[in-house]
Design a protein around this motif. Structure first.
Motif, PDB file in Angstrom:
ATOM      1  N   ILE A 194       0.860  -1.191   0.000  1.00 48.75           N
ATOM      2  CA  ILE A 194       0.000   0.000   0.000  1.00 48.75           C
ATOM      3  C   ILE A 194       0.893   1.237   0.000  1.00 48.75           C
ATOM      4  N   TYR A 195       0.631   2.154  -0.931  1.00 49.34           N
ATOM      5  CA  TYR A 195       1.291   3.454  -0.971  1.00 49.34           C
ATOM      6  C   TYR A 195       0.274   4.518  -0.563  1.00 49.34           C
ATOM      7  N   ASP A 196       0.764   5.720  -0.235  1.00 49.75           N
ATOM      8  CA  ASP A 196      -0.151   6.758   0.222  1.00 49.75           C
ATOM      9  C   ASP A 196      -0.764   7.536  -0.942  1.00 49.75           C
ATOM     10  N   ASN A 197      -1.270   8.726  -0.658  1.00 50.65           N
ATOM     11  CA  ASN A 197      -2.007   9.517  -1.635  1.00 50.65           C
ATOM     12  C   ASN A 197      -1.140  10.493  -2.418  1.00 50.65           C
ATOM     13  N   SER A 198       0.141  10.220  -2.488  1.00 48.48           N
ATOM     14  CA  SER A 198       1.046  11.075  -3.260  1.00 48.48           C
ATOM     15  C   SER A 198       1.758  10.265  -4.326  1.00 48.48           C
ATOM     16  N   ALA A 199       2.220  10.945  -5.346  1.00 45.42           N
ATOM     17  CA  ALA A 199       2.931  10.305  -6.449  1.00 45.42           C
ATOM     18  C   ALA A 199       4.424  10.559  -6.298  1.00 45.42           C
ATOM     19  N   ALA A 200       5.196  10.057  -7.244  1.00 39.94           N
ATOM     20  CA  ALA A 200       6.627  10.326  -7.264  1.00 39.94           C
ATOM     21  C   ALA A 200       6.842  11.841  -7.407  1.00 39.94           C
ATOM     22  N   PRO A 201       7.957  12.358  -6.889  1.00 36.65           N
ATOM     23  CA  PRO A 201       8.204  13.805  -6.974  1.00 36.65           C
ATOM     24  C   PRO A 201       8.032  14.340  -8.393  1.00 36.65           C
ATOM     25  N   GLY A 202       7.262  15.402  -8.510  1.00 34.17           N
ATOM     26  CA  GLY A 202       7.017  16.008  -9.809  1.00 34.17           C
ATOM     27  C   GLY A 202       5.791  15.489 -10.520  1.00 34.17           C
ATOM     28  N   TYR A 225       4.843  -3.600  -7.203  1.00 32.62           N
ATOM     29  CA  TYR A 225       3.424  -3.435  -7.488  1.00 32.62           C
ATOM     30  C   TYR A 225       2.748  -2.903  -6.226  1.00 32.62           C
ATOM     31  N   HIS A 226       1.804  -1.975  -6.374  1.00 27.40           N
ATOM     32  CA  HIS A 226       1.203  -1.374  -5.195  1.00 27.40           C
ATOM     33  C   HIS A 226      -0.143  -0.738  -5.512  1.00 27.40           C
ATOM     34  N   TYR A 227      -0.906  -0.497  -4.443  1.00 22.94           N
ATOM     35  CA  TYR A 227      -2.175   0.212  -4.533  1.00 22.94           C
ATOM     36  C   TYR A 227      -2.055   1.593  -3.890  1.00 22.94           C
ATOM     37  N   HIS A 228      -2.719   2.575  -4.499  1.00 18.68           N
ATOM     38  CA  HIS A 228      -2.930   3.884  -3.879  1.00 18.68           C
ATOM     39  C   HIS A 228      -4.404   4.052  -3.505  1.00 18.68           C
ATOM     40  N   THR A 229      -5.282   3.522  -4.358  1.00  9.90           N
ATOM     41  CA  THR A 229      -6.712   3.766  -4.250  1.00  9.90           C
ATOM     42  C   THR A 229      -7.480   2.461  -4.071  1.00  9.90           C
ATOM     43  N   ALA A 299     -10.807  10.597  -6.189  1.00 13.25           N
ATOM     44  CA  ALA A 299     -10.606   9.164  -6.038  1.00 13.25           C
ATOM     45  C   ALA A 299     -10.688   8.801  -4.560  1.00 13.25           C
ATOM     46  N   TYR A 300     -11.043   7.540  -4.293  1.00 12.27           N
ATOM     47  CA  TYR A 300     -11.027   7.027  -2.935  1.00 12.27           C
ATOM     48  C   TYR A 300      -9.640   6.458  -2.645  1.00 12.27           C
ATOM     49  N   PHE A 301      -8.890   7.151  -1.805  1.00 14.70           N
ATOM     50  CA  PHE A 301      -7.538   6.731  -1.462  1.00 14.70           C
ATOM     51  C   PHE A 301      -7.530   5.864  -0.199  1.00 14.70           C
ATOM     52  N   ILE A 302      -6.560   4.958  -0.124  1.00 15.73           N
ATOM     53  CA  ILE A 302      -6.414   4.107   1.050  1.00 15.73           C
ATOM     54  C   ILE A 302      -5.886   4.916   2.227  1.00 15.73           C
ATOM     55  N   SER A 303      -5.048   5.889   1.946  1.00 13.58           N
ATOM     56  CA  SER A 303      -4.427   6.689   3.004  1.00 13.58           C
ATOM     57  C   SER A 303      -4.662   8.174   2.769  1.00 13.58           C
ATOM     58  N   ALA A 304      -4.808   8.896   3.866  1.00 14.27           N
ATOM     59  CA  ALA A 304      -4.897  10.357   3.793  1.00 14.27           C
ATOM     60  C   ALA A 304      -3.524  10.994   3.901  1.00 14.27           C
ATOM     61  N   GLY A 305      -2.489  10.158   4.026  1.00 19.60           N
ATOM     62  CA  GLY A 305      -1.124  10.665   4.066  1.00 19.60           C
ATOM     63  C   GLY A 305      -0.546  10.795   5.462  1.00 19.60           C
ATOM     64  N   TYR A 306      -1.218  10.187   6.460  1.00 15.88           N
ATOM     65  CA  TYR A 306      -0.737  10.274   7.846  1.00 15.88           C
ATOM     66  C   TYR A 306      -0.948   8.959   8.581  1.00 15.88           C
ATOM     67  N   TYR A 307      -0.055   8.683   9.540  1.00 15.93           N
ATOM     68  CA  TYR A 307      -0.234   7.576  10.476  1.00 15.93           C
ATOM     69  C   TYR A 307      -0.887   8.109  11.751  1.00 15.93           C
ATOM     70  N   LYS A 308      -1.906   7.431  12.227  1.00 13.93           N
ATOM     71  CA  LYS A 308      -2.509   7.780  13.509  1.00 13.93           C
ATOM     72  C   LYS A 308      -1.619   7.306  14.650  1.00 13.93           C
ATOM     73  N   GLY A 309      -1.002   6.135  14.464  1.00 21.14           N
ATOM     74  CA  GLY A 309      -0.132   5.557  15.485  1.00 21.14           C
ATOM     75  C   GLY A 309       1.332   5.685  15.111  1.00 21.14           C
ATOM     76  N   THR A 310       2.166   4.937  15.810  1.00 21.75           N
ATOM     77  CA  THR A 310       3.613   4.935  15.554  1.00 21.75           C
ATOM     78  C   THR A 310       3.962   3.795  14.609  1.00 21.75           C
ATOM     79  N   PRO A 311       4.498   4.089  13.442  1.00 23.50           N
ATOM     80  CA  PRO A 311       4.793   3.019  12.480  1.00 23.50           C
ATOM     81  C   PRO A 311       5.902   2.104  12.964  1.00 23.50           C
TER      82      PRO A 311
END
Length: 318
Positions: A194-202, A225-229, A299-311
Motif C-alpha cells: 500500500i502506498y499513500d495519496n502522493s505520487a513520485a516527486p514532480g 506493485y502497489h495500490y494507492h486507491t 478518487a477514494y484513497f487508502i491513506s490520507a497521508g498520515y499515520y494515527k499511530g507509531t509506524p
C-alpha cells in the motif's frame, strides 16, 4: 489531505495518447531508459545469498497463474471490470489462531506469512497480486490484456519483492499524527504493498491513476506493485477489510460498518473510532478509504497521508 508535490495537470487528450507518444506522462511512468517494457533481471540479496528475479514474471509455470490460487471471483465488478474476490484461507487459519491471532488477521491470504512476536506481528510477503495484470510479461501465465481509453500501462513490470513489516498487534494512537513516507506504508490482505495519496516527486497522483491496471494497481520503477486507491479485487463500495498500515491500524472500505453510506467523521489521518465488520460489538480505531480531490478529479484513497499511530519497522519498504 497531504500531497508531497504540487499538482501537475494534463489534458484528457494527452492521457489518451500517452501510451503511444508518452505525451506529458508522469516521470515515474516515462523512464523508459530505466524500466524497459521487456522483461529484465534484477538480483536481491537475503541473508548472504543472492536470488535472481525476472521483472515481469509471477513465477508461474505452464498455463496456470499460481498467484490466483485459492481465489474465487464474485459477480461484483469494478468500473474497469475487476472482479471482487473471495479468498480461501482455511489452510493457514489454524496456525494463525494457534499464535493468538484473530479478527482481521485471519483474512490475510495464505501467501502472506504472519508471525506473532511479543507485542508485534511480522508480516512477510513477496508482493505479487492475486489477480492477473497487463504488467506481467505477455508470456507469463498471469498476464492479461486490458484495453481502456482511460488507462494505459506505464513502462514498468511486476517483480517479486521480499517485504517484511513489523507492526504493533494492539496499536495505540500517537500524541500527534505523523506524515507517511514515500514507498510502502502498509500491506493489503493479499500481500500487495500500500502506498499513500502522493505520487513520485514532480507527478500528480490523479493523473498517475491513468496507469493503474484493471484491478487498480501498478508497479513503480523498482517493479514494486502497489495500490494507492480502492483495490477492486478486495473492496467495492463496501466496508470490507483491506489491509494494515505500518502503525498496526486496519483499513476498511469506503462505507461505515453495516451501512451503504460513505464513512463520516473521519479525522485528518483518514480514520475514526467505531465498529467494524471484525469488531461489531466494540468501538476500535480504524482507517477508511477516503474521497480526495484536486478540484478536477477525485478518487477514494487508502491513506490520507498520515499515520494515527507509531509506524513499525520494515525491511524492503524503500
Amino acid at each position: 489531505m497531504k500531497f508531497s508535490t504540487p499538482l501537475k495537470l494534463f489534458s484528457v487528450s494527452c492521457l489518451v495518447a500517452w501510451a503511444a507518444v508518452n505525451c506529458g506522462a508522469p516521470e515515474e511512468d516515462k523512464e523508459t531508459e530505466k524500466a524497459s517494457t521487456s522483461a529484465s533481471e534484477t538480483s536481491t540479496s537475503t541473508g548472504g545469498s543472492t536470488t535472481t528475479q525476472t521483472s515481469g514474471s509471477s513465477g508461474s509455470s505452464g498455463s496456470s497463474c499460481t498467484a490466483t490460487a485459492n481465489t474465487t471471483a464474485t459477480n461484483t465488478l469494478s468500473t474497469y471490470g475487476c472482479a471482487l474476490l473471495t479468498r480461501d484461507t482455511t489452510s493457514c487459519k489454524a496456525s494463525r489462531e494457534a499464535q493468538g491471532l484473530s479478527g482481521f488477521w485471519l483474512k490475510f491470504s495464505c501467501s502472506v506469512t504472519l508471525t506473532k512476536s511479543g507485542n508485534n506481528v511480522v508480516i512477510a510477503t513477496k508482493n505479487l497480486p492475486d489477480t492477473k495484470s497487463f504488467y506481467y510479461s505477455s508470456t507469463d501465465a498471469c498476464y492479461e490484456a486490458f484495453s481502456s481509453t482511460a488507462r494505459k500501462a506505464n513502462p514498468n513490470k511486476i517483480a517479486s519483492k521480499t517485504v517484511s513489516l513489523t507492526v504493533p498487534y494492539a496499536p495505540t494512537a500517537a500524541a500527534t499524527a505523523s506524515a507517511t513516507p514515500e514507498g510502502i506504508i502498509g500491506v493489503a490482505l493479499n500481500g500487495v504493498a500500500i502506498y499513500d495519496n502522493s505520487a513520485a516527486p514532480g507527478d500528480d497522483i490523479f493523473n498517475e491513476e491513468a496507469t493503474f491496471d484493471k484491478c487498480d494497481g501498478h508497479p513503480d520503477m523498482s517493479s514494486t506493485y502497489h495500490y494507492h486507491t480502492e483495490p477492486g479485487a478486495i473492496t467495492n463500495s463496501d466496508s470490507n477489510f483491506i489491509g494494515v498500515l505500518r502503525d498496526g491500524f486496519p483499513v476498511y472500505g469506503r462505507n461505515d460498518y453495516n451501512t451503504t453510506t460513505a464513512a463520516s467523521g473521519l479525522d485528518s489521518a483518514g480514520g475514526k473510532t467505531g465498529k467494524t465488520v471484525d469488531s461489531p460489538n466494540t468501538d476500535v480505531y480504524h482507517y477508511h478509504l477516503n474521497l480526495q480531490s484536486n478540484g478536477t478529479k477525485s478518487a477514494y484513497f487508502i491513506s490520507a497521508g498520515y499515520y494515527k499511530g507509531t509506524p513499525g519497522t520494515c525491511t524492503g519498504c524503500q
